[in-house]
Write a protein that holds these residues in place. Sequence first.
Motif, PDB file in Angstrom:
ATOM      1  N   SER A  78      57.383  -2.974-110.399  1.00 33.12           N
ATOM      2  CA  SER A  78      58.495  -2.871-109.693  1.00 33.12           C
ATOM      3  C   SER A  78      58.639  -1.449-109.368  1.00 33.12           C
ATOM      4  O   SER A  78      58.954  -1.296-108.025  1.00 33.12           O
ATOM      5  CB  SER A  78      59.611  -3.008-110.717  1.00 33.12           C
ATOM      6  OG  SER A  78      59.975  -4.259-111.380  1.00 33.12           O
ATOM      7  N   GLN A  95      58.482  -1.776-105.248  1.00 35.25           N
ATOM      8  CA  GLN A  95      59.703  -2.204-104.724  1.00 35.25           C
ATOM      9  C   GLN A  95      60.413  -0.871-104.162  1.00 35.25           C
ATOM     10  O   GLN A  95      60.609   0.195-105.066  1.00 35.25           O
ATOM     11  CB  GLN A  95      60.553  -2.843-105.690  1.00 35.25           C
ATOM     12  CG  GLN A  95      60.048  -4.232-106.206  1.00 35.25           C
ATOM     13  CD  GLN A  95      61.038  -4.924-107.061  1.00 35.25           C
ATOM     14  OE1 GLN A  95      61.481  -4.362-108.146  1.00 35.25           O
ATOM     15  NE2 GLN A  95      61.262  -6.221-106.477  1.00 35.25           N
ATOM     16  N   ALA A 121      65.851  -6.651-105.518  1.00 36.01           N
ATOM     17  CA  ALA A 121      64.922  -6.151-106.236  1.00 36.01           C
ATOM     18  C   ALA A 121      64.628  -7.290-107.124  1.00 36.01           C
ATOM     19  O   ALA A 121      63.704  -7.616-107.564  1.00 36.01           O
ATOM     20  CB  ALA A 121      65.103  -4.768-106.913  1.00 36.01           C
ATOM     21  N   GLY A 180      62.943 -10.501-105.901  1.00 38.47           N
ATOM     22  CA  GLY A 180      61.696 -10.005-105.781  1.00 38.47           C
ATOM     23  C   GLY A 180      60.819 -10.140-106.780  1.00 38.47           C
ATOM     24  O   GLY A 180      59.573 -10.629-106.820  1.00 38.47           O
ATOM     25  N   ALA A 236      61.009  -6.876-100.456  1.00 33.91           N
ATOM     26  CA  ALA A 236      61.295  -6.961-101.773  1.00 33.91           C
ATOM     27  C   ALA A 236      60.160  -6.717-102.501  1.00 33.91           C
ATOM     28  O   ALA A 236      60.478  -6.580-104.062  1.00 33.91           O
ATOM     29  CB  ALA A 236      62.338  -8.019-102.374  1.00 33.91           C
TER      30      ALA A 236
END
Length: 620
Positions: A219, A223, A234, A237, A289
């Motif tokens: 992440s 992101q 997020a 995603g 994302a």
Amino acid sequence: MQSTPIAEYALLSDCRSSALVSLHCSIDWLCMPDFDSQSVFGQLLDTDCGHWCICPREIVQISRKYVKEAMVLETTFVVKSGTVVVTDAMALGMGERGHDLGRRSPHALLRSIVCMDGHVHVDFEYSPRPEYGLVLPLLKRVSGGLESRGGSSMFLLSTPLDLEIVESAARTEFTLNSGQALHFSLQHRSILDEPLSSWSQTEIADHSSDTVEGWQTWSQLHQNYQGPWKELVAHSGRVLQALTYFPTGAIVAAPTTSLPESVGGDRNWDYRFTWVRDASFTLEALWVAACPDEALKFFNFLAEAALTQVRKGADLQIMFGIRGEHDLTERTLPQMRGWRDSSPVRIGNGAWNQRQLDVYGELMEAVFLLRQHLNDLDELTREFLVSIVDAAASRWQQKDQGIWEIRGEPRHFLYSKLMCWVALDRGIQMAELLQAADSVSSWRQTREEIRGAILSQGWSQKVGSFSQAFGTDDLDASSLMIPIVGFLPADDARVLSTIDATVAHLTDQHGLVFRYVAQDGLSGKEGSFLLCTFWLAQAQAMSGQLDRAKETFAKAIGFANDVGLLSEEILPDTKELLGNFPQAFSHIGLINAAWAIFQRENGASEDDHDITIRTSAMAQ
């Protein structure tokens, strides 16, 4: 009958396979080692088809959340005598970081329970039912746990508990006091693989910690969206990443099969495949994302899967298996009653050999989005892409089944014509990249023929909107794609009128959008469609109707469940989530609509960002 609301489930994934865990911490759906594997826990679709439950007694309150920036679930139970937290995850390989999620998956489900205060009595039940509930396995005690034998797969449950085995189920009850914790794992192997060894409490805890770290690292590296609804975008995603099959980059439409679009009806389909249609929408969402690397891998998978078909003159197949399989023949599972008796339960998908002409445009749109990263196209791929444009040019006048895979007679669906126009339009703009300068003149001519046909035969004066099919007055939410793909400017009077007609005639009492309301040859009535609602928000944003776009967006995201997951549809009367879950298309729609609103708020023109607003020839 299985009746647990779909909204009560949360998703677990190791980027190869998936599980659904209920609000009361029952694993009711688990397919291992892959998304499309046969289920070992299938209680999602039938109470007799297996589950694994760890649930305290005398519950007063339940709350749950995903660990920050990770697809690891924490469920907190407040009971009369104390509090416990159950943590669930599908293990990533030790040390997997960044681009590696799923590379070394050990094919294991991890579960932990910790008493935070007081003391808590807990019930434990493990009831595997491999092959969609068809197999009653033999449970055998081994060092450190239980081994399940039956069918082509074997499972090893690592547990410190002394379980009572009754036929093909194992049960016990136990008490945890403040500060105490227990850890469990369920490992899968094929009968051809080497035998497994049980994991110790420390090993399971280490795998759990490393899985959290793996997701969080991904992440943080991938992101960086900074617009409105940042956390939702997020999270969506991460959901798309969780639905990605690492070995090929394929993204499943959903990790489940046969969750119905109509309760008690037969609109029950297997969504554990990849649709070409999703390509451009998915690539845009991944870019916003997640990461361009995931987008490129997904595109390469689609191109390789489709190459041989188009080269030999066949229609481009609309969907593929997660490894690129072409034959997705559909069959039913009579041993499963279905969610709320919605039968039949299907595996495979009979739409795989339908003619759907829109896929040419969607694939070329995906190429167009990635064009700056495709400078070194090999001759074979270039030939393939040119043949895609040529196929759209030669077949656009033919009938097909349309975007919604209607199982009736073929028709001249407007959306199919629109996407053939997209294929030609993007091919023209990329002629240099495709080394296809000699084809541009004929492609332009055909593009204008399609344009003329859509404007003359696809417009309904009676309803003041573009229609579902040529020569009809039926509305279809896919007409909202006209401004999104750049066929007409978003402020064109016909586009504005289509947006208004959609709101007036295709929305339910909550402001959510139906795909269509015309007859489609199937029994039952489906719910409103979240993807179409996000399309409406996106079209409203592009046309400058920001307040309306935000209002539409807010209505749609209001139907996410408590851990931010979206289904395919919403039943208007009860507001229940319907359809396979969680639905990639809905999360894709959320991301793209949020991005469109963000772009418009920041004064972006239609040419400022070709990932969001598709550039094209927009002559009126």
